[in-house]
Design an enzyme around this catalytic site. Structure first.
Site, short mmCIF file in Angstrom:
data_model
loop_
_atom_site.label_atom_id
_atom_site.label_comp_id
_atom_site.label_asym_id
_atom_site.label_seq_id
_atom_site.Cartn_x
_atom_site.Cartn_y
_atom_site.Cartn_z
N ASP A 13 48.29 90.15 73.90
CA ASP A 13 47.79 88.92 74.53
C ASP A 13 47.34 89.15 75.97
O ASP A 13 46.25 88.77 76.36
CB ASP A 13 48.87 87.84 74.54
N ARG A 93 61.46 83.52 84.23
CA ARG A 93 60.17 82.94 84.59
C ARG A 93 60.03 82.56 86.06
O ARG A 93 59.01 82.87 86.68
CB ARG A 93 59.84 81.74 83.70
N ASP A 122 57.62 78.16 78.51
CA ASP A 122 57.32 79.16 79.53
C ASP A 122 56.14 78.77 80.42
O ASP A 122 56.14 78.99 81.62
CB ASP A 122 57.06 80.52 78.88
N SER A 173 57.97 86.62 66.87
CA SER A 173 57.56 86.59 68.26
C SER A 173 58.80 86.86 69.12
O SER A 173 59.80 86.15 69.03
CB SER A 173 56.94 85.22 68.58
#
Ligand code: ARG
Length: 412
Positions: A13, A93, A122, A173
């Protein structure tokens, strides 16, 4: 061309994002890889980032800061989202948002980017963090704006001369850092399905864990883990060791249906051996070193703390206030906890603290009792005073009714 800093994992990605941001959006892209531990792409980030056309790849080893300033304060607070999730991704994060902003300033960038989709938590944590720290930066989220299927991403890169062998798409994932691993999607999307063994990577199946238990001694100073087995160790070494030994004994598996901030319920498989062990041991140490009022309020605060982390409010005044309370509660949370690891479980089997509130002389039923049992009579007289008064004045005729509620089979 304007400069942009991309949070870069080295995966498909964000590699596609480098190309897309340069070609379609006209940015000079600096790929910023923030190492919070456990990333399988770590060895290839630099070469992949350059191959995809990044101006440069910067790698920051943030493992120690991540544990010291994010994971361990959450540990001290007892912050576990919905009683299950030790918040590994959620804690990383805000650190990443902070480093993106710092690097944007160093590099004179006008924009930052991340690879989050529009469905998860996120994106919220990144965007709110970045907007709070520097509202002048633009935020680009290629995956949210322009989701491309995996095949298409590979093809898009190839068309632009980027040929990287991507291998098979995994069945889940995954997000990983030292504080924990998460797996979602694929067969896990049906909450009725038992997670297949491939869903787990850090922990052994319970049945395959060693039959002999292993004991650990964990020492905390003011709520922070500082020693294992009597040896001074830094946060990274402590957490690595506990992940290894906990994983070996099958400790730290979590199968949870969780409420995302964006309203979706999602089925998550977590592995967090170190987090699970350290939380259990820390709670045990607090049972010795905090008063019952402190324990009670701290539980409420822990829920609030977990939610503010989960919901992306790390850089808030609310967090500062709560963190100050938590830090104050930890002043005397110093001591040692003995934990037994066996077949999927971490059980606290011993705890001690120099400033313990536990008084053997008061508790003992043996010789050496220092507790004045005769004083209990006066205490009970006062403690029950209002309840006795109320029973006499208001409930006299109703007491048999109350009894029926308690024991319906005793009617009349
Ligand atoms: N559900 C967890 C959280 O919101 C884990 C998210 C994992 N992130 C990911 N991009 N796969 O913190």
């Amino acid at each position: 061309m304007p400069k942009l800093i991309l949070a870069y994992s080295g995966g498909l990605d964000t590699t596609t994002a480098i190309k897309w941001l340069s070609v379609e959006q006209g940015y000079d892209v600096v790929a910023l890889n923030i190492d919070v531990g456990k990333s399988r792409e770590q060895p290839v980030v630099e070469s992949r980032g350059i191959a995809a056309g990044a101006l440069k790849v910067r790698v920051i080893d943030a493992r120690e800061d991540f544990l010291r300033y994010f994971a361990f304060p959450a540990l001290a607070a007892g912050a576990v989202y919905q009683d299950q999730y030790p918040l590994a991704t959620a804690l990383a994060r805000p650190l990443m948002a902070k480093l993106l902003v710092d690097v944007a300033h160093e590099e004179g960038a006008t924009a930052v980017a991340h690879g989050c989709t529009g469905k998860g938590n996120d994106q919220v944590r990144f965007d709110v963090g970045i907007q709070t720290l520097d509202p002048s930066l633009s935020i680009v989220a290629p995956t949210r704006e322009n989701a491309m299927a995996r095949d298409y991403q590979i093809e898009y890169l190839r068309q632009h001369g980027v040929d990287i062998p991507w291998g098979e798409k995994g069945p889940f994932s995954i997000d990983e850092n030292m504080w924990g691993r998460s797996a979602e999607a694929g067969v896990l999307e049906d909450p009725w399905n038992e997670p297949p063994r491939e869903a787990y990577e850090w922990t052994r199946e319970t049945e395959e864990a060693p039959s002999t238990p292993e004991y650990l001694e964990i020492e905390y100073e003011s709520g922070m883990p500082v020693r294992l087995g009597g040896q001074d160790m830094g946060p990274v070494a402590i957490v690595e060791r506990l992940n290894d030994v906990g994983g070996l004994h099958g400790v730290g598996r979590i199968d949870h249906v969780e409420d995302r901030l964006v309203g979706i319920k999602s089925r998550e498989i977590y592995e967090a051996p170190a987090g699970v062990i350290l939380h259990a041991a820390h709670r045990a140490l607090e049972t010795l070193t905090l008063s019952k009022q402190q324990i009670k309020l701290k539980k409420v605060i822990a829920i609030e703390y977990a939610e503010l982390i989960y919901n992306g409010l790390w850089f808030s005044a609310h967090h500062q206030d709560i963190a100050a309370y938590v830090a104050s509660t930890q002043r005397h949370v110093t001591g040692t906890v003995r934990v037994k690891l066996h077949r999927g479980k971490a059980t606290v089997v011993g705890r001690k603290a120099v400033q313990s509130l536990y008084d053997r002389g008061l508790a003992t039923y043996d010789r050496g009792d220092t507790y004045d049992q005769s004083a209990a009579v006066g205490f009970i007289n006062i403690w029950g005073l209002q309840t006795r008064t109320q029973a006499r004045v208001q409930l006299l005729g109703e007491l048999p009714e109350a009894l029926k509620i308690a024991m319906p089979h005793q009617q009349d």
